[in-house]
Design an enzyme around this catalytic site. Structure first.
Site, short mmCIF file in Angstrom:
data_model
loop_
_atom_site.label_atom_id
_atom_site.label_comp_id
_atom_site.label_asym_id
_atom_site.label_seq_id
_atom_site.Cartn_x
_atom_site.Cartn_y
_atom_site.Cartn_z
CE1 TYR A 157 70.65 53.90 3.85
CE2 TYR A 157 68.44 53.76 4.75
CZ TYR A 157 69.76 53.36 4.76
OH TYR A 157 70.19 52.41 5.66
CE1 TYR A 216 66.64 49.20 12.23
CE2 TYR A 216 67.25 50.26 10.17
CZ TYR A 216 67.36 50.15 11.54
OH TYR A 216 68.21 50.98 12.21
NE ARG A 229 71.61 48.51 14.89
CZ ARG A 229 70.90 49.41 14.22
NH1 ARG A 229 71.46 50.51 13.73
NH2 ARG A 229 69.60 49.23 14.02
CD GLU A 331 74.56 57.52 10.79
OE1 GLU A 331 73.38 57.64 10.39
OE2 GLU A 331 75.44 56.94 10.14
C1 3EB Z 1 70.35 53.31 11.44
O1 3EB Z 1 70.72 52.94 12.56
C2 3EB Z 1 70.88 54.63 10.99
O2 3EB Z 1 72.61 51.73 5.60
O3 3EB Z 1 74.71 51.23 5.90
C3 3EB Z 1 73.58 53.71 10.07
C4 3EB Z 1 74.68 52.96 9.67
C5 3EB Z 1 72.49 53.82 9.22
C6 3EB Z 1 74.70 52.33 8.41
C7 3EB Z 1 73.64 51.77 6.27
C8 3EB Z 1 72.53 53.20 7.97
C9 3EB Z 1 73.62 52.45 7.57
O4 3EB Z 1 69.57 52.68 10.74
C10 3EB Z 1 71.32 54.64 9.59
#
Ligand code: 3EB
Length: 338
Positions: A157, A216, A229, A331
């Site tokens: 990932y 992040y 989001r 998720e």
């Molecule tokens: C998160 O909130 C959970 O890498 O495109 C959620 C939605 C998540 C999209 C992406 C990753 C992705 O980090 C993981």
């Protein structure tokens, strides 16, 4: 006392903006026959899940190899305009001039692994978008095999995120789309990416309970995941494309090993996101949700818990898939109208 009457001098400008808005995309989960759905001129895309799904030689058709029970519905996107479709190099596309669907499958072995495949996929989509009437990315889905394989920065990932970041140019970085990234378990090492685009841009929404993913900290990998989001569609009636949402608060995963607590935390995140988007209504019949569950044996419990919390009206599509952090058990993504 003076009473000042405000004249609506901004009316003309407002109407001009409104004319740039689109009719909402209609999204449904259906058990219809794919061939019948593809025969309809307003079908922009149809996405089938699981091994039971057939192949159709139509650019609007996408088969996602996530495990699903045999009765999993397909997802159908319908527009109000007339849809044309074709293939442009590796990219299969469809468009009605307002919305676009674009999809490609990239063989990792042809691109030196998952990072190279991700970079290639995003560069190809960006290139396609610049030639398209619908260049604005609203929502992207990413599916890759063995998403949690490898440790630390070598985890697949994280390498996918690095390649995605390298392939994303201004077509994506001007406003990151809403997104999902989920692990397949088919051993095929073919990255699958598909997108919803629009003629006019949407507006990103971030979640005040969660760190923006593109911010992040370093501990989660060398390249932060490039997604918002949620994305508010540029539609006349409000429509919100909700990214994959899990039990992450701030940037930390919560409730490891606790399915019910992760589900509750995820629902709190979804409500927080709806509030941030200015959405007046709760999840309802007009909010189809797709739920990814890590362990097949948890599927029934997740369905029951969601029915108890959300009622019978919310369309649910449950799939077995790996979440991008090992400790996360589920998720939820969705499209919310209202
Ligand atoms: C998160 O909130 C959970 O890498 O495109 C959620 C939605 C998540 C999209 C992406 C990753 C992705 O980090 C993981």
């Amino acid at each position: 006392m003076w009473v000042v009457t405000l004249r609506p001098t901004h009316t003309l400008q407002f109407d001009a903006a409104a004319s740039r808005r689109l009719a909402p995309l209609r999204v449904e989960y259906s058990h219809a026959r794919a061939a019948d759905v593809l025969a309809q001129a307003d079908t922009l895309a149809a996405i089938g899940f699981g091994d039971a799904t057939l192949n159709h030689d139509d650019p609007r058709w996408l088969r996602v190899r996530l495990q699903a029970d045999a009765s999993a519905p397909m997802e159908i996107w319908r527009t109000t305009g007339r849809v044309t479709h074709g293939r442009d190099g590796e990219v299969a596309w469809a468009s009605d001039g307002n919305y676009g669907f674009a999809a490609l499958n990239v063989d990792e072995s042809a691109h030196d692994g998952i990072a190279g495949a991700a970079r290639h996929a995003y560069a190809a989509l960006a290139q396609w978008s610049r030639r398209s009437a619908t260049p604005h990315f609203l929502r992207v889905w990413n599916y890759l095999d063995a998403i949690n394989e490898g440790s630390g920065d070598a985890e697949r990932y994280r390498r996918f995120c690095a390649g995605r970041a390298a392939g994303m140019d201004a077509a994506f970085t001007a406003a990151y789309p809403a997104a999902t990234a989920i692990g397949l378990r088919d051993g095929r090492r073919v990255l699958q990416v598909y997108a919803l685009t629009a003629r006019v841009p949407g507006r990103t929404v971030e979640n005040p309970r969660q760190t923006n993913a593109w911010r992040y900290p370093r501990q989660y990998g060398p390249a932060a995941p490039g997604f918002a989001r949620a994305m508010r569609a540029p539609s006349v009636a409000p429509q919100l494309y909700i990214s994959g949402t899990a039990a992450i608060v701030g940037h930390a995963s919560h409730h490891p090993e606790d399915l019910a607590a992760q589900l509750e935390e995820t629902l709190v995140n979804l409500r927080s996101l709806l509030a941030a988007a200015g959405s007046g209504t709760a999840l309802c019949g007009a909010s189809p949700l797709k739920i990814y569950v890590r362990h097949a044996q948890d599927l029934a419990a997740v369905r029951d818990l969601l029915r108890a919390r959300l009622g019978e009206a919310v369309p649910l599509l449950l799939l077995e898939g790996d979440i991008c952090r090992r400790e996360l058990l589920l998720e939820i993504e969705g499209i919310h109208s209202g």
